[in-house]
Design a protein around this motif. Structure first.
Motif, PDB file in Angstrom:
ATOM      1  N   ARG A  37      87.954 -12.004  67.975  1.00  0.00           N
ATOM      2  CA  ARG A  37      88.084 -13.435  67.693  1.00  0.00           C
ATOM      3  C   ARG A  37      87.068 -13.838  66.638  1.00  0.00           C
ATOM      4  NH1 ARG A  37      86.390 -16.715  73.027  1.00  0.00           N
ATOM      5  NH2 ARG A  37      88.054 -15.432  73.948  1.00  0.00           N
ATOM      6  N   ILE A  40      85.962 -20.477  63.975  1.00  0.00           N
ATOM      7  CA  ILE A  40      86.366 -21.172  62.751  1.00  0.00           C
ATOM      8  C   ILE A  40      85.884 -22.622  62.707  1.00  0.00           C
ATOM      9  CG2 ILE A  40      88.376 -19.711  62.343  1.00  0.00           C
ATOM     10  CD1 ILE A  40      90.110 -21.943  63.553  1.00  0.00           C
ATOM     11  N   VAL A  55      93.996 -27.953  67.467  1.00  0.00           N
ATOM     12  CA  VAL A  55      93.929 -26.513  67.733  1.00  0.00           C
ATOM     13  C   VAL A  55      95.326 -25.935  67.517  1.00  0.00           C
ATOM     14  CG1 VAL A  55      93.311 -24.721  69.383  1.00  0.00           C
ATOM     15  CG2 VAL A  55      92.172 -26.949  69.510  1.00  0.00           C
ATOM     16  N   HIS A  59      95.440 -20.093  69.296  1.00  0.00           N
ATOM     17  CA  HIS A  59      93.995 -20.127  69.130  1.00  0.00           C
ATOM     18  C   HIS A  59      93.335 -20.427  70.477  1.00  0.00           C
ATOM     19  CE1 HIS A  59      95.055 -20.151  64.963  1.00  0.00           C
ATOM     20  NE2 HIS A  59      93.817 -20.382  64.540  1.00  0.00           N
ATOM     21  N   PHE A  61      89.968 -22.470  72.355  1.00  0.00           N
ATOM     22  CA  PHE A  61      88.851 -23.397  72.198  1.00  0.00           C
ATOM     23  C   PHE A  61      88.036 -23.455  73.483  1.00  0.00           C
ATOM     24  CE2 PHE A  61      92.160 -26.178  73.841  1.00  0.00           C
ATOM     25  CZ  PHE A  61      91.503 -27.101  74.643  1.00  0.00           C
ATOM     26  N   ASP A 216     100.777 -26.130  69.339  1.00  0.00           N
ATOM     27  CA  ASP A 216      99.841 -26.850  68.479  1.00  0.00           C
ATOM     28  C   ASP A 216      99.356 -28.100  69.199  1.00  0.00           C
ATOM     29  OD1 ASP A 216     100.291 -24.979  66.492  1.00  0.00           O
ATOM     30  OD2 ASP A 216     101.707 -26.237  65.380  1.00  0.00           O
ATOM     31  N   ILE A 252      86.077 -23.485  68.356  1.00  0.00           N
ATOM     32  CA  ILE A 252      87.474 -23.113  68.143  1.00  0.00           C
ATOM     33  C   ILE A 252      87.509 -21.733  67.500  1.00  0.00           C
ATOM     34  CG2 ILE A 252      89.675 -23.766  67.099  1.00  0.00           C
ATOM     35  CD1 ILE A 252      88.582 -26.650  66.961  1.00  0.00           C
ATOM     36  N   TYR A 253      88.332 -20.850  68.050  1.00  0.00           N
ATOM     37  CA  TYR A 253      88.394 -19.467  67.597  1.00  0.00           C
ATOM     38  C   TYR A 253      89.826 -19.095  67.193  1.00  0.00           C
ATOM     39  CZ  TYR A 253      83.894 -18.880  70.025  1.00  0.00           C
ATOM     40  OH  TYR A 253      82.590 -18.996  70.445  1.00  0.00           O
ATOM     41  N   THR A 254      89.951 -18.322  66.145  1.00  0.00           N
ATOM     42  CA  THR A 254      91.204 -17.658  65.830  1.00  0.00           C
ATOM     43  C   THR A 254      91.159 -16.246  66.398  1.00  0.00           C
ATOM     44  OG1 THR A 254      92.744 -17.056  64.069  1.00  0.00           O
ATOM     45  CG2 THR A 254      90.394 -16.819  63.589  1.00  0.00           C
ATOM     46  N   LEU A 255      92.314 -15.733  66.814  1.00  0.00           N
ATOM     47  CA  LEU A 255      92.387 -14.419  67.449  1.00  0.00           C
ATOM     48  C   LEU A 255      93.074 -13.430  66.521  1.00  0.00           C
ATOM     49  CD1 LEU A 255      93.568 -15.519  71.018  1.00  0.00           C
ATOM     50  CD2 LEU A 255      91.230 -15.151  70.229  1.00  0.00           C
TER      51      LEU A 255
END
Length: 286
Positions: A37, A40, A55, A59, A61, A216, A252-255
């Motif tokens: 991850r 961001i 978000v 993703h 959070f 979303d 908040i993270y992107t995977l």
């Protein structure tokens, strides 16, 4: 003797293949593979304020306690259609009055699908305390200036309802879009008189509750003006709890795509919405 109420089964039962049957291995993989991850966005929400953020689906959070114990009131909407939003009452029935890892927060009718799934909870081990209290509460709702005026005769503009209202205005929403909340890090229960109680927040610095966005999302969070709820806000012993108010954090993270293999966004409810009504063609078309 009458059967103890604790022994009765839940009204809503999990059936094979239903949305209540969570793929725990998928969410466990997200929780455990921290190296898959990327952070961001990160920010703090100051005391007695609110903030909204988006978000994307797929993703993760986190809501965190960067300084110490603090309760937060969370609202969630479909980022593209705010008519779809968190349905606290049905989530209580489907998941529980308090939620933790692998529980889902559900949207209202006619959508009825999971908005998020909880992937991690640093307070998962809290369990049930000696007073019947549990954390991450769906029993109660946001504090608001209307009830406060009714109880105290005074105006106060930083209740969670007001904080959330101000937070969503830049996104085109209004007070009418603010809805019943998930009380993050809040410890609550029902007393022997079946009345709602709140206890001091058990969170410590660095605790967190983490969510996977199934669609979303637009989220909004209020740092409750009651702070960690260790001081009474109403009644004969009421006092201003400003001294126990602290900020909350959001990450908040992107995977990595490999983590999302096999996952797809949940569809809205399959029911056709006819409600037994029949559409009759006009006489000139018959």
């Amino acid at each position: 003797m009458p059967k103890a109420y604790q022994d009765y089964p839940a009204a809503y039962q999990v059936s094979k293949g239903s949305a209540l049957q969570v793929n725990e291995a998928f969410y466990q993989r997200i929780r455990e593979q921290q190296n898959a991850r990327t952070l961001i966005e990160q920010f703090q929400i100051p005391i007695r304020t609110g903030r909204a953020w988006k978000v994307p689906a797929g993703h993760v959070f986190r809501i965190t306690t960067p300084v110490g114990p603090q309760v937060g009131d969370l609202n969630i909407w479909n980022a593209h259609d705010p008519r779809e939003r968190l349905w606290a009452a049905r989530t209580r029935q489907l998941q529980g009055a308090h939620v933790t890892t692998y529980d889902r927060l559900w949207s209202n009718l006619p959508f009825l699908r999971p908005l998020v799934t909880i992937t991690d909870d640093s307070l998962a081990g809290y369990g049930i305390d000696e007073h019947g209290g549990r954390v991450h509460d769906l029993l109660g709702t946001r504090c608001d200036p209307y009830v406060n005026k009714m109880l105290t005769g005074e105006d106060f503009h930083h209740h969670c309802h007001s904080n959330l209202t101000r937070a969503v205005l830049p996104h085109g929403l209004t007070e009418f879009d603010v809805h019943d909340v998930l009380n993050v890090f809040q410890c609550t229960g029902l007393n022997d008189d079946d009345l709602y109680f709140m206890k001091a927040c058990p969170a410590k610095q660095g605790d967190y509750l983490e969510f996977f966005a199934e669609i979303d999302l637009l989220c909004a969070l209020s740092t409750c003006p009651g702070g960690d709820l260790s001081l009474p806000m109403w009644g004969p012993e009421a006092q201003d709890p400003l001294s126990v108010c602290r900020p909350l954090g959001v990450e908040i993270y992107t995977l990595q795509p490999a983590l999302l293999e096999g996952w797809r966004q949940p569809e809205r409810a399959a029911y056709n919405g006819q409600h037994g009504l029949q559409i009759v063609a006009p006489a000139w078309e018959q």
